[in-house]
Structures are given as structure tokens and as C-alpha cells.
Scaffold this active site. Sequence first.
Site, mmCIF file in Angstrom:
data_model
loop_
_atom_site.group_PDB
_atom_site.id
_atom_site.type_symbol
_atom_site.label_atom_id
_atom_site.label_comp_id
_atom_site.label_asym_id
_atom_site.label_seq_id
_atom_site.Cartn_x
_atom_site.Cartn_y
_atom_site.Cartn_z
ATOM 1 N N GLU A 131 3.631 -15.542 28.904
ATOM 2 C CA GLU A 131 4.179 -14.247 29.313
ATOM 3 C C GLU A 131 5.473 -14.417 30.094
ATOM 4 O O GLU A 131 6.381 -13.595 29.991
ATOM 5 C CB GLU A 131 3.149 -13.490 30.176
ATOM 6 N N THR A 184 9.895 -5.712 26.720
ATOM 7 C CA THR A 184 9.293 -5.703 28.066
ATOM 8 C C THR A 184 10.326 -6.014 29.146
ATOM 9 O O THR A 184 10.343 -5.390 30.204
ATOM 10 C CB THR A 184 8.144 -6.730 28.148
HETATM 11 P P1 ADP Z 1 4.863 -7.683 23.758
HETATM 12 O O1 ADP Z 1 4.701 -6.910 25.026
HETATM 13 O O2 ADP Z 1 4.380 -6.921 22.574
HETATM 14 O O3 ADP Z 1 4.338 -9.070 23.869
HETATM 15 P P2 ADP Z 1 7.438 -8.486 24.514
HETATM 16 O O4 ADP Z 1 8.704 -7.738 24.311
HETATM 17 O O5 ADP Z 1 6.921 -8.678 25.871
HETATM 18 O O6 ADP Z 1 6.387 -7.830 23.538
HETATM 19 O O7 ADP Z 1 7.528 -9.994 23.989
HETATM 20 C C1 ADP Z 1 8.025 -10.347 22.835
HETATM 21 C C2 ADP Z 1 9.061 -11.439 23.114
HETATM 22 O O8 ADP Z 1 8.429 -12.710 23.142
HETATM 23 C C3 ADP Z 1 10.075 -11.465 22.004
HETATM 24 O O9 ADP Z 1 11.335 -11.756 22.543
HETATM 25 C C4 ADP Z 1 9.593 -12.606 21.129
HETATM 26 O O10 ADP Z 1 10.631 -13.218 20.395
HETATM 27 C C5 ADP Z 1 8.994 -13.578 22.143
HETATM 28 N N1 ADP Z 1 7.961 -14.431 21.561
HETATM 29 C C6 ADP Z 1 7.968 -15.786 21.507
HETATM 30 N N2 ADP Z 1 6.872 -16.253 20.897
HETATM 31 C C7 ADP Z 1 6.120 -15.194 20.536
HETATM 32 C C8 ADP Z 1 4.867 -15.059 19.874
HETATM 33 N N3 ADP Z 1 4.168 -16.099 19.427
HETATM 34 N N4 ADP Z 1 4.414 -13.815 19.693
HETATM 35 C C9 ADP Z 1 5.116 -12.743 20.118
HETATM 36 N N5 ADP Z 1 6.300 -12.813 20.750
HETATM 37 C C10 ADP Z 1 6.811 -14.030 20.965
#
Ligand code: ADP
Length: 313
Positions: A131, A184
Amino acid sequence: MNNNDIVKVFAPATVANVTCGFDILGFPLENVGDVLTLKVVKEKQIRITKIEGFDLPYEASKNVAGVVIQKLVEDLEIGFGFEVEIEKGVKPGSGIGSSAASAAAAAFAVNELAGRPLKTKELVKYAMEGEKLASGISHADNVAPSLVGNFILIRSYDPLDIIRLDSPADLFCTLVHPHIQVNTKDSRKILKKQISLELAIKQWGNVAGLITGINLSDYNLIGRSMNDVIIEPTRSILIPMFDKIKEASIRAGALGCGIAGSGPSVFAFSKGKKMAMAVNDIMREIYRNIDINFDLYVSKISPKGAFVIKNGN
Ligand code: ADP
């Protein structure tokens, strides 16, 4: 090491914040999440070999799964490497814990292949590393419910204190995910850093009410307490039709309604599946009229966190 050198696991999508519980409350959805396959290899490196569903980084240090695995390899002094395949069931940036599902699945899978040296709750701090990569903040309100199941209260971050709450048997979530991108990181940036004592008092009254309502299965109290006076007024402007969805869902009989995570998904709680389906129809009608693509889910609060789908080849 145990005998198996390959494991396939599932970790569910999650709704964090849950109105007034910003950063401290979350729950998993049923039947939606990520599937991750982890295979032991001799070379001491982490290689992501396949990502299905969405376009995400293959470089281990840029993918939340890779980062989580790396941290566990270091702390558990694991003397081998891993190949990783990820089937994304949750769209990144959806507000239902896409990064958290991968992070939780990765932590759970490593622990399985290492012979379960850690308890599921102990995996939360590792999944939080993912995260941190995704949003810059190592919050636990998605990864903890994704790993552990049921409503999770994060009473404290330092030290990490995670409490699993029982979910009322008849509580259903209806969730709509409009296909617009809300990152986020961006939706955290717009939040005010200072709040008044007056608002803080209202918010902690509601948090206490919501937790008590969940514990006592008091649906009316849950509904009365689903009121976020701090985050929602700022964030809801990023979500098309938020006010209309909230107002129409509650008018139809939903207990309450709020932003899922940092949005753009919106969720409502209802008592009973029939009411949750009625709310589902209302949300569909509203988005249909403004020409936005969307997904809809009706789900119980899943009592299950991450689990093994298949052990071995
Ligand atoms: P969510 O709240 O749905 O997780 P976020 O915007 O917080 O969405 O996070 C997505 C971010 O994390 C994006 O920038 C994405 O490229 C990165 N990321 C890296 N690895 C992963 C993964 N395995 N799954 C999802 N997002 C990923």
C-alpha cells in the site's frame, strides 16, 4: 520449507473507510478479488511472469506483489526466489482495494510456501508495504480485511492493533464502480490537514455508533452512524452523481451510503438482500442516464479473507 513449491491463492476486494471510519475500518466483498500463483525457483530473485486483466508493472520493485514478497524474503531469510502470476479481478484505482488484493495475496502465498511461520494477522504489516508503494501511505484498512475477513477495525497503527468484528448476518453491501479514474494518491492530496474540534466530536460519535451497531447487529444504529462529516464533503466532488446516488439509495430504504475507499466506487448498506437488490437497481438507473460505464456488485460482508485455492501442481 514444506513439500509444495507452488501455491495459488485468492484475496478479496475490500471497502475501506466505511463512511466515518477513515483509515481505520474496512470489510471484504464476496467473490471479487485477485488470484495469485507463487512458485519457488532456485535463483534468488522475484520475477513476475504474467499479469492478466490490467496493465501493471512487471518490475518486482514497482508492483505491490513484488515489494511485499521482497520484504518477507528479507525478514524470513528465505534462501530461494519466486515466480509470480497475477490474475487481477479488481481494476486499479477502483476504490475497492486493487493494490491491497495483490498485496494481501502475495503475503499470504509467501507464508504458505514458507510453511506458515507467521499468523495471518502478522502478515498485515507486510501487505502494508504494498500500500505504501501504491498510495504513499501504508494504511491497513484494505489489506487487513483482505487477509483476515469480516469487518476489521484498526484501533492503532503504532503499535498495529487489529480487531476483527463480527458482521451482522443480514447486512448487505451494494456497490457501484463507475469507470472513471480516481487515484488514491490524488484523492489524499485534496484532504484538509486540520479539522475543527466540533467536527471531530461528530465523527468519533459516529465511529463509536457504527462499531457498536455492527457488534450488536443494530441495523438502525448502523444507519444513523453512517455519516462522514470530514472526508466525504471534500472527496465526493470527484464522484459523478454521488449526492444523487446517496439520496436515492437512502430514500429507497438503504441504511446508509458512502464512498468506497478513496472512490470512485460508492457503496450502500442494506438490511436483507431484497433491499440491497433494490438499491442496485437505483444505482444502475442513475448511471445509465449519464452514459458512464459501470460495474455493480451486491455482496454480503465476506467472513473469509485470503485463502488457498490450490496447493502444489
Ligand atoms: P486501489 O485503491 O484500487 O488499490 P490505487 O490507486 O491505490 O488503487 O493503487 C493503484 C496503484 O498501484 C497504481 O498506480 C498501480 O499501477 C499500482 N500497482 C502496482 N502494483 C499493483 C498491483 N499488483 N495491483 C494493483 N495496483 C498496483
